[in-house]
Enzyme design. Structure first.
Site, mmCIF file in Angstrom:
data_model
loop_
_atom_site.group_PDB
_atom_site.id
_atom_site.type_symbol
_atom_site.label_atom_id
_atom_site.label_comp_id
_atom_site.label_asym_id
_atom_site.label_seq_id
_atom_site.Cartn_x
_atom_site.Cartn_y
_atom_site.Cartn_z
ATOM 1 N N TYR A 145 2.351 61.230 22.220
ATOM 2 C CA TYR A 145 2.391 60.295 21.100
ATOM 3 C C TYR A 145 2.613 61.083 19.824
ATOM 4 O O TYR A 145 1.936 62.078 19.567
ATOM 5 C CB TYR A 145 1.068 59.528 21.009
ATOM 6 C CG TYR A 145 0.987 58.564 19.849
ATOM 7 C CD1 TYR A 145 1.807 57.437 19.798
ATOM 8 C CD2 TYR A 145 0.099 58.768 18.801
ATOM 9 C CE1 TYR A 145 1.723 56.540 18.736
ATOM 10 C CE2 TYR A 145 0.012 57.878 17.735
ATOM 11 C CZ TYR A 145 0.827 56.767 17.708
ATOM 12 O OH TYR A 145 0.749 55.891 16.662
ATOM 13 N N ASP A 240 3.646 69.299 17.755
ATOM 14 C CA ASP A 240 2.868 68.281 17.067
ATOM 15 C C ASP A 240 1.398 68.608 17.302
ATOM 16 O O ASP A 240 0.831 68.271 18.342
ATOM 17 C CB ASP A 240 3.231 66.893 17.605
ATOM 18 C CG ASP A 240 2.393 65.797 16.955
ATOM 19 O OD1 ASP A 240 1.483 66.131 16.158
ATOM 20 O OD2 ASP A 240 2.643 64.619 17.255
ATOM 21 N N LYS A 268 -5.171 64.702 11.019
ATOM 22 C CA LYS A 268 -6.555 64.605 11.491
ATOM 23 C C LYS A 268 -7.493 65.643 10.845
ATOM 24 O O LYS A 268 -7.904 65.431 9.716
ATOM 25 C CB LYS A 268 -6.582 64.637 13.022
ATOM 26 C CG LYS A 268 -5.785 63.433 13.568
ATOM 27 C CD LYS A 268 -6.002 63.060 15.008
ATOM 28 C CE LYS A 268 -5.383 61.692 15.279
ATOM 29 N NZ LYS A 268 -4.221 61.662 16.125
HETATM 30 C C1 LIG Z 1 -2.873 60.875 15.841
HETATM 31 C C2 LIG Z 1 -1.609 61.519 16.171
HETATM 32 C C3 LIG Z 1 -0.423 61.251 15.457
HETATM 33 C C4 LIG Z 1 -0.339 60.179 14.428
HETATM 34 O O1 LIG Z 1 -1.141 60.435 13.330
HETATM 35 P P1 LIG Z 1 -1.528 59.201 12.368
HETATM 36 O O2 LIG Z 1 -2.309 59.855 11.279
HETATM 37 O O3 LIG Z 1 -2.316 58.247 13.204
HETATM 38 O O4 LIG Z 1 -0.261 58.607 11.894
HETATM 39 C C5 LIG Z 1 0.699 61.984 15.754
HETATM 40 N N1 LIG Z 1 0.678 62.934 16.703
HETATM 41 C C6 LIG Z 1 -0.430 63.215 17.409
HETATM 42 C C7 LIG Z 1 -0.398 64.299 18.427
HETATM 43 C C8 LIG Z 1 -1.604 62.509 17.181
HETATM 44 O O5 LIG Z 1 -2.685 62.774 17.919
#
Ligand SMILES: *Cc1c(COP(=O)(O)O)cnc(C)c1O
Length: 428
Positions: A145, A240, A268
């Site tokens: 994701y 990511d 995060k």
């Molecule tokens: C949470 C997450 C996102 C998206 O971040 P948001 O702040 O919710 O837009 C993208 N990539 C990874 C790996 C994530 O865990």
């Protein structure tokens, strides 16, 4: 348990006002049935619902709260910052400071740009990678994701080289066509596509540890293999690390596994609980970003002083000596406890962990990609989830989400969690 009547009332009301009653889908408990708890406050390792129930929290706002909730230093820093105004739309020293801290922790990055969410970070990084390579297609992996930008909400077609089809209505086919989705941990599939189509491929983006289908670890050689093939064909490798950054180690998964990407996305933890994302990478790539270069990307609230303050304070605490050793101890204690509980209860599970990010899958088969994760028994998980919640332990309301541990989790918290897990598993 004091019951959850107030949560129930609020959810009914919210459903009339907000789609599904929530501002982010997974909060609605749809994957496990039942109804979400409305939270009144949180402190340390615990969250409290509006009916006055306390829970040991392993969701931690889906990752950011690595220090625990309402950490005194973060609260104090935010109180001082708020007095100075909440947004200026002009550069501040705080942005320079956080950028410096991030770059120091991630030597693969020469420059970094702050944004407001992980979604913005990945979306922008891909735009830059496309601008840099002058190529349109991207490779992502099934189950990874990367936020909800259009071209990233795409699953694989049947064959490895099939063009993507959108996962969500509203995503134009033309966007999805440029996203190639392959199975995680399948280097052969990547090689087959890249060797044929490299001239059109701008980047490979992945979660180095997949936290959005539970916790799927990279097989030995997978990340290294991606590094090698992207280098050979001039493809930008994007990690990511929105979830893994400052989580699996201070230097993220790239330090943990010793593989350097060309670009990195963060979020995060670097926001310390406020809305932040960031993307960065090698100087020649990041010099493409406006106003230094032609690739446009902007944000009214980007680099927000409150968010920068929470981030700086969080990283300062995390960078203290011994922090990640302590986190590892907690992770290991929970791992051993949960594995042992499952064994004693006679329940077949697979447990995976990278630092303080973990998942218990209700399956006896190895999990290494989306398809193998999907074999887990979600109905059994739902009963486990409900039983844990009843015993005062809050885990993510889906089999396919990672759990998180914070510095605030005590030995007692972990013991209580393991005891609850044993009781619940015995009754499954
Ligand atoms: C949470 C997450 C996102 C998206 O971040 P948001 O702040 O919710 O837009 C993208 N990539 C990874 C790996 C994530 O865990």
């Amino acid at each position: 348990m004091k019951g959850i009547n107030k949560s129930k009332r609020l959810f009914r009301k919210a459903q009339g006002l907000i789609p599904g009653g929530v501002n982010s889908p997974v909060r609605a408990f749809k994957a496990v049935g039942g109804q979400p708890l409305f939270i009144s406050h949180a402190k340390g390792s615990k969250i409290y619902d509006v009916d006055g129930n306390a829970y040991i929290d392993y969701v931690l706002s889906w990752g950011p709260m690595i220090l625990g909730h309402a950490h005194p230093s973060v609260v104090k820093a935010l109180k001082a910052a708020i007095e100075k105004g909440t947004s200026y739309g002009a550069p501040t020293e705080l942005e320079v400071k956080l950028a410096e801290m991030v770059l120091k922790a991630y030597p693969s990055m020469d420059k970094v740009r702050m944004v407001n969410s992980g979604t913005e970070a990945t979306m922008s990084a891909i735009r830059v990678a496309r601008g840099f390579t002058k190529r349109d297609r991207i490779i992502k992996f099934e189950g990874c994701y990367h936020g909800h930008a259009d071209g990233l909400l795409v699953k694989a077609g049947s064959g490895a080289t099939t063009f993507g089809v959108p996962d969500s209505p509203g995503v134009p086919r033309s966007y999805a066509r440029n996203t190639i989705t392959l199975p995680f941990n399948d280097l052969k599939a990547v090689k087959a596509v890249v060797e044929k189509d490299w001239k059109n491929i701008a980047c490979i983006i992945l979660e180095p540890v997949v936290g959005n289908i539970g916790c799927v670890l990279p097989k030995r050689g997978f990340l290294e293999g991606l590094r090698k093939i992207t280098k050979k064909y001039g493809i930008v490798l994007i990690f990511d690390e929105v979830m893994t950054g400052f989580r699996v180690s201070y230097g993220g998964a790239q330090a943990y596994y010793g593989v350097e990407p060309d670009m990195t996305c963060l979020g995060k933890v670097i926001g310390g609980g406020l809305p932040v994302g960031a993307y960065g990478g090698k100087a020649e790539i990041m010099s493409m970003v406006s106003p230094e270069g032609p690739v446009y990307q902007a944000g009214t609230l980007s680099g927000n002083p409150l968010a920068m303050t929470a981030g700086i304070t969080t990283l300062k605490i995390l960078s203290r000596k011994g922090t990640y050793e302590r986190l590892e101890q907690k992770g290991l204690a929970l791992e051993e406890g949960l594995k042992d509980a499952a064994k004693r209860a006679g329940v077949k599970t697979r447990f995976y962990r990278a630092g303080t990010m973990f998942c218990t899958y209700f399956t006896d088969r190895e999990v290494y990609d989306y398809q193998t994760a999907k074999q887990a028994d979600t109905e059994r998980f739902a009963r486990f989830f409900a039983g844990m919640l009843k015993r005062g332990v809050n885990i993510a309301p889906s089999q396919f989400e990672a759990g998180f541990i914070s510095l605030a989790h005590t030995d007692k918290d972990i013991e209580k969690t393991v005891r609850a897990a044993y009781d619940v598993m015995k009754s499954l």
